[in-house]
Scaffold this motif. Structure first.
Motif, PDB file in Angstrom:
ATOM      1  N   VAL A  76      33.532  48.689  94.606  1.00 41.86           N
ATOM      2  CA  VAL A  76      34.298  49.573  95.479  1.00 41.86           C
ATOM      3  C   VAL A  76      33.536  49.795  96.784  1.00 41.86           C
ATOM      4  O   VAL A  76      32.501  50.454  96.816  1.00 41.86           O
ATOM      5  CB  VAL A  76      34.586  50.918  94.784  1.00 41.86           C
ATOM      6  N   ASN A  77      34.072  49.239  97.838  1.00 43.38           N
ATOM      7  CA  ASN A  77      33.467  49.323  99.171  1.00 43.38           C
ATOM      8  C   ASN A  77      34.317  50.242 100.040  1.00 43.38           C
ATOM      9  O   ASN A  77      35.355  49.844 100.518  1.00 43.38           O
ATOM     10  CB  ASN A  77      33.411  47.915  99.792  1.00 43.38           C
ATOM     11  N   GLY A  78      33.899  51.458 100.236  1.00 40.42           N
ATOM     12  CA  GLY A  78      34.701  52.362 101.048  1.00 40.42           C
ATOM     13  C   GLY A  78      35.726  53.107 100.212  1.00 40.42           C
ATOM     14  O   GLY A  78      35.563  53.289  99.005  1.00 40.42           O
ATOM     15  N   VAL A  79      36.814  53.510 100.848  1.00 39.88           N
ATOM     16  CA  VAL A  79      37.769  54.392 100.192  1.00 39.88           C
ATOM     17  C   VAL A  79      38.570  53.661  99.113  1.00 39.88           C
ATOM     18  O   VAL A  79      38.976  52.520  99.286  1.00 39.88           O
ATOM     19  CB  VAL A  79      38.727  55.030 101.224  1.00 39.88           C
ATOM     20  N   ALA A  80      38.741  54.330  97.968  1.00 46.55           N
ATOM     21  CA  ALA A  80      39.646  53.897  96.906  1.00 46.55           C
ATOM     22  C   ALA A  80      40.569  55.079  96.653  1.00 46.55           C
ATOM     23  O   ALA A  80      40.141  56.093  96.091  1.00 46.55           O
ATOM     24  CB  ALA A  80      38.875  53.523  95.646  1.00 46.55           C
ATOM     25  N   ALA A  81      41.810  54.968  97.085  1.00 44.03           N
ATOM     26  CA  ALA A  81      42.714  56.118  97.069  1.00 44.03           C
ATOM     27  C   ALA A  81      43.987  55.811  96.318  1.00 44.03           C
ATOM     28  O   ALA A  81      44.455  54.664  96.286  1.00 44.03           O
ATOM     29  CB  ALA A  81      43.048  56.543  98.501  1.00 44.03           C
ATOM     30  N   GLY A  82      44.553  56.849  95.697  1.00 46.88           N
ATOM     31  CA  GLY A  82      45.822  56.698  94.999  1.00 46.88           C
ATOM     32  C   GLY A  82      45.752  55.623  93.936  1.00 46.88           C
ATOM     33  O   GLY A  82      44.821  55.563  93.132  1.00 46.88           O
TER      34      GLY A  82
ATOM     35  N   GLU B  29      42.360  60.908  94.505  1.00 49.03           N
ATOM     36  CA  GLU B  29      43.634  60.976  93.788  1.00 49.03           C
ATOM     37  C   GLU B  29      44.587  61.832  94.618  1.00 49.03           C
ATOM     38  O   GLU B  29      44.794  63.014  94.352  1.00 49.03           O
ATOM     39  CB  GLU B  29      43.417  61.586  92.399  1.00 49.03           C
ATOM     40  N   LEU B  30      45.177  61.217  95.624  1.00 46.01           N
ATOM     41  CA  LEU B  30      45.923  61.999  96.625  1.00 46.01           C
ATOM     42  C   LEU B  30      47.388  62.232  96.286  1.00 46.01           C
ATOM     43  O   LEU B  30      48.151  62.717  97.118  1.00 46.01           O
ATOM     44  CB  LEU B  30      45.816  61.308  97.994  1.00 46.01           C
TER      45      LEU B  30
ATOM     46  N   THR C 210      49.208  64.411  94.540  1.00 50.38           N
ATOM     47  CA  THR C 210      49.842  65.726  94.700  1.00 50.38           C
ATOM     48  C   THR C 210      49.990  66.108  96.165  1.00 50.38           C
ATOM     49  O   THR C 210      50.846  66.925  96.506  1.00 50.38           O
ATOM     50  CB  THR C 210      49.041  66.819  93.961  1.00 50.38           C
ATOM     51  N   ASN C 211      49.172  65.516  97.034  1.00 49.72           N
ATOM     52  CA  ASN C 211      49.320  65.783  98.465  1.00 49.72           C
ATOM     53  C   ASN C 211      50.656  65.268  98.993  1.00 49.72           C
ATOM     54  O   ASN C 211      51.159  65.745 100.018  1.00 49.72           O
ATOM     55  CB  ASN C 211      48.183  65.133  99.256  1.00 49.72           C
ATOM     56  N   LEU C 212      51.227  64.284  98.288  1.00 48.84           N
ATOM     57  CA  LEU C 212      52.519  63.712  98.668  1.00 48.84           C
ATOM     58  C   LEU C 212      53.639  64.197  97.757  1.00 48.84           C
ATOM     59  O   LEU C 212      54.771  63.710  97.840  1.00 48.84           O
ATOM     60  CB  LEU C 212      52.445  62.182  98.617  1.00 48.84           C
ATOM     61  N   GLY C 213      53.317  65.128  96.861  1.00 48.02           N
ATOM     62  CA  GLY C 213      54.315  65.618  95.923  1.00 48.02           C
ATOM     63  C   GLY C 213      54.579  64.654  94.785  1.00 48.02           C
ATOM     64  O   GLY C 213      55.675  64.665  94.197  1.00 48.02           O
ATOM     65  N   LEU C 214      53.580  63.840  94.451  1.00 51.48           N
ATOM     66  CA  LEU C 214      53.744  62.828  93.408  1.00 51.48           C
ATOM     67  C   LEU C 214      52.818  63.090  92.233  1.00 51.48           C
ATOM     68  O   LEU C 214      52.009  64.019  92.250  1.00 51.48           O
ATOM     69  CB  LEU C 214      53.464  61.431  93.994  1.00 51.48           C
ATOM     70  N   VAL C 215      52.934  62.246  91.221  1.00 48.99           N
ATOM     71  CA  VAL C 215      52.144  62.322  89.994  1.00 48.99           C
ATOM     72  C   VAL C 215      51.138  61.174  89.993  1.00 48.99           C
ATOM     73  O   VAL C 215      51.501  60.040  90.334  1.00 48.99           O
ATOM     74  CB  VAL C 215      53.067  62.199  88.759  1.00 48.99           C
ATOM     75  N   PRO C 216      49.884  61.393  89.608  1.00 47.51           N
ATOM     76  CA  PRO C 216      48.944  60.271  89.498  1.00 47.51           C
ATOM     77  C   PRO C 216      49.512  59.187  88.583  1.00 47.51           C
ATOM     78  O   PRO C 216      49.992  59.475  87.488  1.00 47.51           O
ATOM     79  CB  PRO C 216      47.692  60.916  88.897  1.00 47.51           C
ATOM     80  N   ASP C 217      49.456  57.952  89.064  1.00 52.97           N
ATOM     81  CA  ASP C 217      50.002  56.846  88.281  1.00 52.97           C
ATOM     82  C   ASP C 217      48.950  55.759  88.110  1.00 52.97           C
ATOM     83  O   ASP C 217      47.769  55.992  88.317  1.00 52.97           O
ATOM     84  CB  ASP C 217      51.294  56.307  88.926  1.00 52.97           C
TER      85      ASP C 217
END
Length: 265
Positions: free
Chosen positions: A116-122, A144-145, A147-154
């Motif tokens: 993992v080099n840098g950001v690993a998001a969602g 784990e962004l 909920t910031n978008l109104g979603l569920v971690p998938d």
């Protein structure tokens, strides 16, 4: 220089760069201008690259990493905007692309190492967690962004997080949607370890080479046993270990390896 396998007649082939190592392959997500966010073409290219790696008898490990300054930021949200203005069916996208990818990584016949080099998001963070061994550059961040978008971690996020870092931490990470540093992720056990940024790929290659040097049958069966342990009770797992050990012991090379070990000792 990496030996990049590309199909000039298929632009999607450019989305995954493949480097051949001694007994392993490095697969690089290659949409750096979008922080390696997934679109349909990159999903298809990655699955094709995994097919090629698994079909290669000389390949015994895979490294998954990202081009540029990020590992992967999950779904390319620009692809979510429909011309008709209607809401996209996110469940269909998971069924068709993301869930098969996570299942593929978990059931792959040999280990997959996430570098993992840098950001690993969602979804990008959870795809990394679906790999067998995760190492990260010190500058990396896990986010784990959803909920910031109104979603569920998938992509298995709600399954991986509690098992790796415990319920209390998992709930905070998933609900707050705040960045987690690589150092904190390693301290909590979310990933295996961190290393200096410039040492990330050399370290991943060293891990892959060490795995590739081992008898492949034992590595494959060990991965199978570890995966099954997530849902088996102890009695079932003991029986599975017995069955797999019997199978491993019947491998023609086992006796010769024992003899070699005794001679060295």
């Amino acid at each position: 220089m990496p030996n990049e396998l590309r199909d000039p007649n298929h632009a999607a082939a450019e989305l995954i760069l493949t480097e051949l190592g001694e007994g392993y392959r490095v697969l690089t997500l290659n949409r750096p201008s979008r922080l390696n966010a997934f679109n349909v073409s990159m999903h298809e290219a990655l699955m094709a690259a995994l097919d090629e790696a698994e079909a290669d008898a000389a390949c015994r490990a895979v490294i998954l990493t990202g081009a540029g300054r990020g590992f992967c930021t999950g779904q390319d949200l620009a692809d979510r905007i429909r011309p008709d203005g209607l809401a996209p069916d996110l469940g269909a996208s998971l069924d068709q692309y993301y869930n098969p990818l996570v299942r593929r990584l978990r059931s792959f016949r040999f280990p997959v190492i996430a570098a993992v080099n840098g950001v690993a998001a969602g979804a990008g963070a959870n795809i990394a967690l679906a790999c067998d061994i995760v190492i990260a550059a010190r500058s990396a961040r896990f986010l784990e962004l959803f909920t910031n978008l109104g979603l569920v971690p998938d992509c298995g996020g709600t399954w991986f997080l509690p098992r790796l870092i415990g319920t209390a931490r998992a709930r905070a990470v998933a609900l707050l949607g705040e960045p987690l540093s690589a150092e904190q992720a390693a301290e909590w056990g979310l990933i295996w370890k961190t290393c200096d940024d410039q040492a990330l790929l050399p370290e991943a290659r060293d891990i892959a080479a060490r795995i590739a040097s081992k008898p492949p049958y034992g590595v494959t069966l060990t991965k199978e046993a570890l995966e099954a342990s997530a849902t088996n009770d102890l009695t079932t797992q003991l029986d599975l270990e017995r069955d797999l050990q019997r199978e491993a012991g019947l491998d023609p090379g086992y006796v010769e390896r024992v003899k070699a070990f005794l001679v060295k000792r």
